[in-house]
Design an enzyme around this catalytic site. Sequence first.
Site, PDB file in Angstrom:
ATOM      1  N   ILE A 107       0.821  -1.212   0.000  1.00  0.00           N
ATOM      2  CA  ILE A 107       0.000   0.000   0.000  1.00  0.00           C
ATOM      3  C   ILE A 107       0.856   1.264   0.000  1.00  0.00           C
ATOM      4  O   ILE A 107       0.644   2.177  -0.803  1.00  0.00           O
ATOM      5  CB  ILE A 107      -0.955   0.019   1.208  1.00  0.00           C
ATOM      6  N   LYS A 150      -7.862  -1.305  15.750  1.00  0.00           N
ATOM      7  CA  LYS A 150      -8.662  -0.846  14.615  1.00  0.00           C
ATOM      8  C   LYS A 150      -9.999  -0.289  15.082  1.00  0.00           C
ATOM      9  O   LYS A 150     -10.503   0.698  14.527  1.00  0.00           O
ATOM     10  CB  LYS A 150      -8.870  -1.976  13.612  1.00  0.00           C
TER      11      LYS A 150
END
Length: 235
Positions: free
Chosen positions: A17, A156
């Site tokens: 990414i 998260k």
Amino acid sequence: MAAKSPVVLILGAGPNIGQSVARTFASKGYKVALAARSLKEADSTDNQLNILSDFSKTDDVVNAFTKVKKVFGIPSVVIYNVSAVHFTPADDPFAISFADFSRDTDINIHSAFVAAQQAVSGFAQLPASAARAFIYTGNVLNVAILPRFITQGVGKSGAAHMIWAASAAYKDRGYKFYYADERKADGSPKYRIDGDAHADLYWELAHAKTQGPWMQTFVQGVGYKKFDTIYTPLA
């Protein structure tokens, strides 16, 4: 005088990414600042700044912002692409040591908080024409249970709440906040995520005129797609 190039700061510049996002933004005229543990600062160029950083230390986040501001200017796009997990037994999530749990939380939440704080401080000094976007690379763990991933799930989930709150709080100022989560077409978790798909989405999110849905569940080749909440039982 020529206009100054916009700046993107990518915290967590891995080979998938991070590098895909860097290539995309660089190809569109951005100066790129990369911060990660594996970078060599001596390899920096006129258009790319490498910053050696350990995101278990919040001071390294502040240092990254200080360096990029000094060399390139205030970043108008900030990507938090860092994640940590110490795996636990599927049937005993509290077997992990508190030290390991704390380190993962520092990376997944605390350093992300400091990065968002630093980003907002910079956004306030940029013109309304600047992108002014903060994107957190998330995954399904804010809405699902995956065995052995308790530290990442806690991280998260905490970061997702922070992004949700920020997307509402700063909307009227034109600052955009997103939690990005690539999924398979049926909405299930995608474990082999696609860097280029993230880069395409991040570019679109950063340069949209207004805040979109803060939780950006998306599918490669499709883009944003809203899914029902997924709960994966421990099994």
